[in-house]
Structure formats: C-alpha cells, structure tokens
Design an enzyme around this catalytic site. Structure first.
Site, PDB file in Angstrom:
ATOM      1  N   LYS A   1       0.856  -1.180   0.000  1.00  0.00           N
ATOM      2  CA  LYS A   1       0.000   0.000   0.000  1.00  0.00           C
ATOM      3  C   LYS A   1       0.896   1.235   0.000  1.00  0.00           C
ATOM      4  O   LYS A   1       1.760   1.394   0.864  1.00  0.00           O
ATOM      5  CB  LYS A   1      -0.872  -0.016   1.255  1.00  0.00           C
ATOM      6  CG  LYS A   1      -1.765   1.203   1.402  1.00  0.00           C
ATOM      7  CD  LYS A   1      -2.632   1.066   2.643  1.00  0.00           C
ATOM      8  CE  LYS A   1      -3.544   2.249   2.823  1.00  0.00           C
ATOM      9  NZ  LYS A   1      -4.345   2.132   4.056  1.00  0.00           N
TER      10      LYS A   1
ATOM     11  N   LYS B   1      -2.397  -1.503  -3.660  1.00  0.00           N
ATOM     12  CA  LYS B   1      -3.242  -0.328  -3.547  1.00  0.00           C
ATOM     13  C   LYS B   1      -2.404   0.921  -3.669  1.00  0.00           C
ATOM     14  O   LYS B   1      -1.370   0.989  -3.019  1.00  0.00           O
ATOM     15  CB  LYS B   1      -3.926  -0.375  -2.180  1.00  0.00           C
ATOM     16  CG  LYS B   1      -4.860   0.767  -1.911  1.00  0.00           C
ATOM     17  CD  LYS B   1      -5.384   0.651  -0.516  1.00  0.00           C
ATOM     18  CE  LYS B   1      -6.091   1.972  -0.219  1.00  0.00           C
ATOM     19  NZ  LYS B   1      -6.331   2.148   1.166  1.00  0.00           N
TER      20      LYS B   1
HETATM   21  C1  PBG Z   1      -6.819   3.136   5.756  1.00  0.00           C
HETATM   22  C2  PBG Z   1      -7.408   3.059   4.404  1.00  0.00           C
HETATM   23  C3  PBG Z   1      -7.337   4.048   3.418  1.00  0.00           C
HETATM   24  C4  PBG Z   1      -8.042   3.551   2.308  1.00  0.00           C
HETATM   25  C5  PBG Z   1      -8.510   2.299   2.645  1.00  0.00           C
HETATM   26  N1  PBG Z   1      -8.087   1.991   3.940  1.00  0.00           N
HETATM   27  C6  PBG Z   1      -6.835   5.417   3.418  1.00  0.00           C
HETATM   28  C7  PBG Z   1      -5.531   5.832   3.885  1.00  0.00           C
HETATM   29  O1  PBG Z   1      -4.557   5.079   3.939  1.00  0.00           O
HETATM   30  O2  PBG Z   1      -5.477   7.005   4.233  1.00  0.00           O
HETATM   31  C8  PBG Z   1      -8.206   4.304   1.035  1.00  0.00           C
HETATM   32  C9  PBG Z   1      -9.266   3.824   0.115  1.00  0.00           C
HETATM   33  C10 PBG Z   1      -9.655   4.770  -0.955  1.00  0.00           C
HETATM   34  O3  PBG Z   1      -9.006   5.810  -1.208  1.00  0.00           O
HETATM   35  O4  PBG Z   1     -10.662   4.467  -1.623  1.00  0.00           O
HETATM   36  N2  PBG Z   1      -7.512   2.412   6.699  1.00  0.00           N
END
Ligand code: PBG
Length: 332
Positions: free
Chosen positions: A200, A254
């Site tokens: 991520k 991601k």
């Molecule tokens: C964190 C989380 C995030 C997303 C999913 N889980 C955001 C972040 O890391 O700030 C982002 C998902 C999206 O942008 O659709 N728990």
C-alpha cells in the site's frame, strides 16, 4: 514473429463474434467487492461530496446496499466504520458493540451469501487520524509499530466474533498479519482468511476516502508506514513475501491504476496467491468528475479500468463501482 503481409492480426478483429471468442480476460461480479462506510443512526444516507453516488450509511441502509449487491452477484462488501467517538488509542475499534461488528452481524443476517470483509485499521478511530498509536518518546512523532499490533489483533478478533468472513488489515504495520493470525488462531478462527493490504503506497488518490471515512491525519502524513511510490518495486515483493510468511491468504496492491506494474509483478512472482486490487476513491472521483462534464463515458472508462486490473492479475477488485459494474455486465 509477424511477417506482414502473410500475417495480418486485423483478421482476428474482423468479426464481432471472433473478437468475443478470442477474449482471454473477463470481468465478472465475482471479482467485485463494494466498500461501505457505516455510521450510527437510522435511515441515514449522507452524501460524500467528492464521491458522487457513495454515501455514509447507517446500518439499516448498509443492509439495503448489501442486499442489492448480493442480488447483482457482487462477491462481497468491505466495511469501514465511522465511530461516534475517537480517542488517542482508537479504543472504540475493539468494542464488540462498536459500529463495524454491529454492521457485520446485520449484513450477515440479511445477505448470508455475500462475503463480508472488514477493514482492520485504527485511522478511523484515532483522534489524530493515524493508523496506529502515536509515539513521541523519541522526540520524533511516529506511529509505534509494535504497540499497534496488539490493538489490531483485538480489533480483528472482534470482527471475527461478529461473523466477518475475511479480515483485511490496512495499516502497513510490520508484523500485522502475524499478530492477527495469532489472535485468530488462538480463538478458534484458524479457518478465517486474512486479506492483507500488503503493498500500500502513500497516495494522493486516497483524498476523497479521507472525507468519506473521516480519517485524514490531523498532523503529518503516512510516509513512515505506507510505501514510497518511488521505492524499488522489489520492495513491494518483500512486503508481500513477509505477509505470506505470516499467514496472509490474499494480498492486495493499492492503489490500482497507478500501480498496475506492481500488481502484475506480484501476480507473476507468487503463482497461486490471489491478488486483490483497490480501485481507490481518487480513481473513482476523477472519472465521476469528468463524466459529469460530459468529457468521458463513465461506463466505458470504469469497465476498461476494471479490465486492466484483471489483466494485470487481480482476482478481487475493491471498487465503488461494484454494483453499477455488475449491472453493466448484466446488460443494464
Ligand atoms: C486506511 C485506508 C485508506 C483507504 C482504505 N483503507 C486510506 C488511507 O490510507 O489514508 C483508502 C481507500 C480509498 O481511497 O478508496 N484504513
């Protein structure tokens, strides 16, 4: 290889049926997981201005969405909780009566065929919006990795006890998969799969999500735990490898679109490991905004994007288009 004029690849594109018959990549609602943002109340549907068509929902309304998703053949939903109160440790996140476990129970009852996935993270529950406990003992403000693990394990266990089918840790803490696996196995949940947000990246494409989940960091950023977009792509493979060694069953990359190269590398490097892609909020909002101007065809752009994720190797795609895309594929 192709010596024109003996070889003319256009012959394969001449007849529409031949084009269809030679397709190798297919999209199905079995690939889609719909994110839902759940909050307290009854009959609540709160628009998220940066994500047209996506709303924060009270549990009864989340149930309506889940039922519709099931009817459309969508594989599952992933739940994000917006708690009533936040504090420094995110304590609400491991209460059996907090918003996510309650939503899990309601959705499992109403749509038993659906996979109910829960996002396991602290950022929605902490007053500072970081994905773990913030430590300033060293004088340098940072998220304390090891102290966070125990809290993630407690949260995952509460989700499992509520009936979640898959837990999905998203905080990019080292050891999070192992800590959760240990807690689950110690409480007779050794059958429960973990989908790890393994690779991520720090991404501006999460902007609209932070409005939706009310989880923007109140200071600093997530660069000390999420991956640097310019890091060696091999680092993503190390992340995935570690998570697999700790017992991850499905690994996620991601965001999706700007990281299709990473998705494909993970898919090729770990044969047989199901890979998930998160088609994140910013990827959705971009298309919505352009479509509202009449600059793009939303349906075609969305399906083409989802197809790209499949082509790169994703078997599960977390997407805000899940219901719509299932409808489009069914010909509506
Ligand atoms: C964190 C989380 C995030 C997303 C999913 N889980 C955001 C972040 O890391 O700030 C982002 C998902 C999206 O942008 O659709 N728990």
């Amino acid at each position: 290889m192709s010596n024109y004029p003996q070889t003319r690849l256009r012959r394969l594109r001449h007849h529409p049926q031949l084009r269809r018959s030679t397709q190798a990549v297919r999209l199905s609602p079995d690939n889609f997981v719909l994110p839902l943002f759940v909050r307290a109340g009854e009959g609540v549907r709160r628009d998220i201005s940066s994500m047209p068509g996506v709303q924060q929902l009270s549990i009864d309304q989340a149930v309506v969405e889940a039922r519709e998703a099931q009817e459309l053949g969508v594989a599952g939903v992933i739940l994000f909780g917006i708690p009533d109160q936040k504090d420094a440790t995110g304590a609400d996140s491991w209460q059996p009566e907090s918003i996510v476990p309650r939503a899990v129970r309601a959705i499992k009852r109403a749509a038993p065929g659906l996979l109910v996935v829960t996002d396991v993270c602290l950022c929605e529950y902490t007053s500072h919006g970081h994905c773990g406990l913030v430590d300033d003992r060293t004088g340098r403000v940072d998220v304390d990795n090891d102290a966070t693990l125990e809290l993630l394990a407690k949260q995952a266990l509460v989700h499992a006890q509520a009936g979640a089918d898959i837990v999905a840790p998203s905080g990019m803490m080292d050891g999070m998969v192992g800590a959760i696996r240990g807690a689950l196995d110690g409480a007779s949940f050794s059958h429960l799969p973990i989908m790890s947000y393994a690779a991520k990246y720090v991404s501006a494409f999460y902007g609209p999500f932070r409005e939706a989940a009310e989880s923007a960091p109140q200071f600093g950023d997530r660069r000390s735990y999420q991956m640097d977009p310019a890091a060696d792509p091999a680092q993503a493979l190390r992340e995935v490898e570690q998570d697999l060694e700790q017992g991850a069953d499905i690994v996620m990359v991601k965001p999706a679109l700007a990281y299709l190269d990473i998705l494909q590398r993970v898919f090729e490097r770990f044969p047989g490991v199901p890979v998930a892609a998160y088609n994140v909020s910013g990827e959705y909002s971009l298309v919505k905004a352009a479509a509202a101007q009449g600059w793009l065809d939303e349906r075609q752009v969305a399906l083409e994007s989802l197809l790209a994720m499949r082509r790169a190797g994703a078997s599960l795609i977390l997407t805000y288009w899940a219901k719509q895309a299932a409808g489009w594929l069914a010909g509506n």
